[in-house]
Write an enzyme that holds these catalytic residues in place. Structure first.
Site, PDB file in Angstrom:
ATOM      1  N   LYS A  47       0.840  -1.199   0.000  1.00 50.63           N
ATOM      2  CA  LYS A  47       0.000   0.000   0.000  1.00 50.63           C
ATOM      3  C   LYS A  47       0.874   1.248   0.000  1.00 50.63           C
ATOM      4  O   LYS A  47       1.424   1.639   1.022  1.00 50.63           O
ATOM      5  CB  LYS A  47      -0.948   0.043   1.192  1.00 50.63           C
ATOM      6  CG  LYS A  47      -2.032   1.094   0.962  1.00 50.63           C
ATOM      7  CD  LYS A  47      -2.606   1.706   2.201  1.00 50.63           C
ATOM      8  CE  LYS A  47      -1.787   2.801   2.810  1.00 50.63           C
ATOM      9  NZ  LYS A  47      -1.632   4.044   2.011  1.00 50.63           N
TER      10      LYS A  47
ATOM     11  N   GLU B 147      10.150   2.132  10.792  1.00 51.06           N
ATOM     12  CA  GLU B 147      11.160   3.119  10.414  1.00 51.06           C
ATOM     13  C   GLU B 147      10.479   4.467  10.532  1.00 51.06           C
ATOM     14  O   GLU B 147       9.607   4.783   9.738  1.00 51.06           O
ATOM     15  CB  GLU B 147      11.568   2.825   8.962  1.00 51.06           C
ATOM     16  CG  GLU B 147      12.908   3.327   8.592  1.00 51.06           C
ATOM     17  CD  GLU B 147      13.951   2.806   9.536  1.00 51.06           C
ATOM     18  OE1 GLU B 147      14.395   3.629  10.359  1.00 51.06           O
ATOM     19  OE2 GLU B 147      14.294   1.617   9.469  1.00 51.06           O
TER      20      GLU B 147
ATOM     21  N   CYS C  90      13.559  11.260   6.232  1.00 54.33           N
ATOM     22  CA  CYS C  90      13.769  10.903   7.647  1.00 54.33           C
ATOM     23  C   CYS C  90      15.208  11.175   8.016  1.00 54.33           C
ATOM     24  O   CYS C  90      15.529  11.343   9.184  1.00 54.33           O
ATOM     25  CB  CYS C  90      13.503   9.439   7.939  1.00 54.33           C
ATOM     26  SG  CYS C  90      12.307   8.681   6.916  1.00 54.33           S
TER      27      CYS C  90
ATOM     28  N   GLU D 288      10.366  16.781  14.863  1.00 53.02           N
ATOM     29  CA  GLU D 288      10.563  16.585  13.424  1.00 53.02           C
ATOM     30  C   GLU D 288       9.605  17.471  12.639  1.00 53.02           C
ATOM     31  O   GLU D 288       8.407  17.470  12.878  1.00 53.02           O
ATOM     32  CB  GLU D 288      10.316  15.112  13.052  1.00 53.02           C
ATOM     33  CG  GLU D 288      10.643  14.848  11.595  1.00 53.02           C
ATOM     34  CD  GLU D 288      10.505  13.386  11.199  1.00 53.02           C
ATOM     35  OE1 GLU D 288       9.469  12.775  11.531  1.00 53.02           O
ATOM     36  OE2 GLU D 288      11.432  12.857  10.557  1.00 53.02           O
TER      37      GLU D 288
END
Ligand code: UN1
Length: 496
Positions: free
Chosen positions: A175, A250, A284, A385
Site C-alpha cells: 500500500k 522506520e 527521515c 521533526e
C-alpha cells in the site's frame, strides 16, 4: 479527463469494491491532476490477503536463485524505464529530477542486491555436541508481508521492503502513500513484466486509516513493515503486539550535523545545503539541526545563509530547479506552524521563513528554505521533526557538548560530523546515539547494500537494507540430523 487507475489483486487489475477514488495532484502545480486512484476498503484488502496466500504457495516452492533471477529482471526493467519513472515521480511528489533518478537507482541497486542474495541466503552448519549428528539452521519464508510506505522515496523505500520479502519467498501486499500511487503502480508493472507470478504481489491503493489499517489488522498478514511517523508507528506497534505480528518500524528523525572548528568548511557547507534542503527537507535522514562550533559559527552561518538565499525553487522537472515543493497543503501548514514556534521561542530567523512571492509558484506547495540561528537545545524547534526545509542552528563549544546535544532528542536515525580530527571522529562514532553516522558527509545518502535504521524512537530494532533485512523476512528453521542409529540425548548422553 485524468486516467483512472486500478488495484492489482487476485492476479488482475481491478476496480475497488468501494467504487470510490481519490485524486493525485502535482504538488508543484495543484491544478494538474495526475490520475484517479482507488480508495480501497476492507473487502479489497480481504481479497488481496486470500490471493497473496495462493501466490505464496507457488512462490515459496520456487528456488531462491530463480526468485533472484526474476528480481534481476525487475532491476533491468527499472533501469530501462528509469527516466520515465523518475519523471512520473517528480510530477506526483515534486522532488527534482536528479533526486527522483537517484530514487529509482536505489530501487535498481536493491533489486540487484536481492538477485545476488538468491544464491547466498545463508543458513549455518555448526558441530553437534553428539557424534554422528549434524546441526544446521536454514531459512523459511514467513508468508504474507504487508508493506506500508511513505511519499518521500516512492521507489527506494517500497523496494527496500518488497525485494527482500520476495527473495525470501514471501508474497506481498503493497500500500503506497496516497501522494505517490503512480510510482507504486509503475513498480508493480515492472514486477509483472519481469515474470513474477501474478498473485505474489498485490497492490492496494488507499488511505492509511482505512486500507492501511485493514492490512495491519488482518489476522492473516503476519509481517508488517512500515515507514512513516512515530505516532502511527506506535499505534501499529500496539496492534501488532496484540496480534503477535512481526513488525519493522522506520520512523522519525531529528538528525544533526556537527561542524567542528577544524572542519573543511567548504565541504561542510555543501554538505549541510544538500542534507537540509535536498528533497525539500522531507527525508527521515534530513539534516534538521546544525551544531556549529563557536569559533566558526558566525563566518559559517553568514556564508550558509547567502547560499540558502540563492537556492532556486521551482518545478522539479526544470533543469534549473534546486528545491521542489512540499508534498501537500498539510505539510506546508506544518512548516509554517514550526516557523511560528521558532519565532515565539526566540530563535533568530536568518533566511526564508515565508512562501515565495510571484505568480509562477503560486499554484504549488512551495516554501523558502529557512534557517534559524540561536536555537536553544531543548526547544521545540530543536526537538521535533518538521519534515520540511527548516534548519535549526545551535552554537556549541566542544565536541562533548555537541554529542550531548545530538543525543538529547527522542530520535536516533542519522548523524554527521565534520572534523579533521580522527580521534574525535572515532569518539563520536562510538558515542553518538544514531543508527547511522557519517564522517565528513551529510546525514543523507544511505546506500542500498548497508543496514538502514535508527535507535530510540526512530525504530524498533530492525534494519532495512543490506544483509540484515533478510533476517526480518525469514523464519529460522533449526534442523538436527542424527545418523547414529540410536537415541542420543543432548545434554545427558554428552557428558556421561
Ligand atoms: C528516508 O528519508 O526515509 O539516505 C530514506 C538517504 C536515502 C534514503 C532516505 N538514501 O537519504
Amino acid at each position: 479527463m485524468a486516467k483512472t487507475y486500478k488495484n492489482f489483486i487476485g492476479g488482475r487489475w481491478v476496480a475497488p469494491t468501494t467504487g470510490k477514488y481519490f485524486e493525485n495532484r502535482n504538488p508543484a502545480d495543484w491544478r494538474e491532476v495526475i490520475g484517479r486512484f482507488p480508495s480501497s476498503g476492507k473487502t479489497d484488502v480481504q481479497q488481496a490477503v486470500r490471493s497473496a496466500w495462493r501466490g505464496f504457495e507457488v512462490w515459496r516452492r520456487t528456488p531462491a536463485p530463480q526468485r533472484g533471477d526474476i528480481l534481476r529482471r525487475v532491476g533491468d526493467l527499472l533501469a530501462q524505464r528509469k527516466e520515465e519513472i523518475a519523471r512520473a515521480m517528480t510530477r506526483e511528489m515534486g522532488k527534482v529530477l536528479a533526486e527522483t533518478r537517484g530514487d529509482v537507482q536505489e530501487g535498481i541497486d536493491t533489486a540487484y542486491y536481492a538477485a545476488s542474495e538468491g544464491r547466498r541466503l545463508f543458513g549455518r552448519t555448526v558441530p553437534s555436541e553428539l557424534r554422528d549428528k549434524w546441526a544446521m539452521s536454514t531459512r523459511r519464508p514467513v508468508g504474507v508481508a504487508g508493506l506500508i510506505t511513505p511519499f518521500n522515496f516512492p521507489m527506494a523505500i517500497p523496494t527496500w521492503k518488497m525485494f527482500p520479502a520476495l527473495l525470501c519467498g514471501n508474497a506481498v501486499i503493497f500500500k503506497p502513500a496516497q501522494d505517490v500511487p503512480l510510482t507504486g503502480t509503475l513498480l508493480v508493472e515492472a514486477l509483472l513484466d519481469a515474470g513474477l507470478p501474478p498473485e505474489v504481489v498485490q497492490l492496494v491503493h488507499g488511505s492509511g486509516s482505512v486500507a492501511g489499517s485493514a492490512i495491519v489488522e488482518h489476522p492473516k498478514v503476519p509481517v508488517i513493515s512500515f515507514t512513516g511517523s512515530t505516532e502511527t508507528g506506535s499505534r501499529l506497534g500496539q496492534t501488532c503486539g496484540r496480534m503477535h505480528k512481526r513488525l519493522s518500524l522506520e520512523m522519525g528523525g531529528k538528525n544533526a550535523m556537527i561542524v567542528m572548528d577544524d572542519a573543511d568548511l567548504d565541504l561542510a557547507l555543501d554538505g549541510v545545503l544538500w542534507g537540509a534542503f535536498g528533497t525539500t527537507g522531507q527525508r527521515c535522514t534530513a539534516t534538521s539541526r546544525l551544531l556549529l562550533h563557536r569559533k566558526v559559527h558566525d563566518r559559517f552561518l553568514r556564508t550558509l545563509c547567502d547560499r540558502v538565499e540563492q537556492l532556486r525553487l521551482g518545478d522539479g522537472l526544470l533543469p534549473t530547479t534546486e528545491v521542489g515543493p512540499l508534498i501537500n497543503e498539510p505539510a506546508l501548514r506544518k512548516v509554517e506552524e514550526y516557523v511560528e514556534i521558532g519565532r515565539k521561542e526566540g530563535a533568530s530567523l536568518e533566511v526564508g521563513g515565508r512562501r515565495p512571492g510571484g505568480a509562477k509558484l503560486g499554484n504549488g506547495w512551495f516554501y523558502r528554505p529557512t534557517v534559524f540561528a540561536g536555537v536553544k537545545a531543548g526547544s521545540r524547534l530543536e526537538q521535533e521533526e518538521i519534515f520540511g526545509p527548516v534548519l535549526a542552528v545551535v552554537r556549541i563549544n566542544s565536541l562533548d557538548q555537541a554529542i550531548r546535544v545530538n543525543n538529547g532528542v527522542r530520535y536516533g536515525l542519522s548523524s554527521s560530523l565534520y572534523t579533521g580530527d580522527v580521534n574525535g571522529a572515532f569518539r563520536a562514532i562510538e558515542d553518538i546515539q544514531a543508527g547511522i553516522t557519517y564522517v565528513n558527509a551529510p546525514t543523507i545518502g544511505a546506500e542500498a547494500h548497508l543496514p538502514f535504521g535508527g535507535v530510540k524512537e526512530t525504530g524498533n530494532g530492525h534494519r532495512e537494507g543490506g544483509w540484515q533485512v533478510y533476517d526480518f523476512y525469514s523464519e529460522t528453521k533449526t534442523v538436527y540430523v542424527d545418523y547414529s542409529g540410536r537415541l542420543q540425548r543432548a545434554q545427558i548422553d554428552t557428558y556421561e
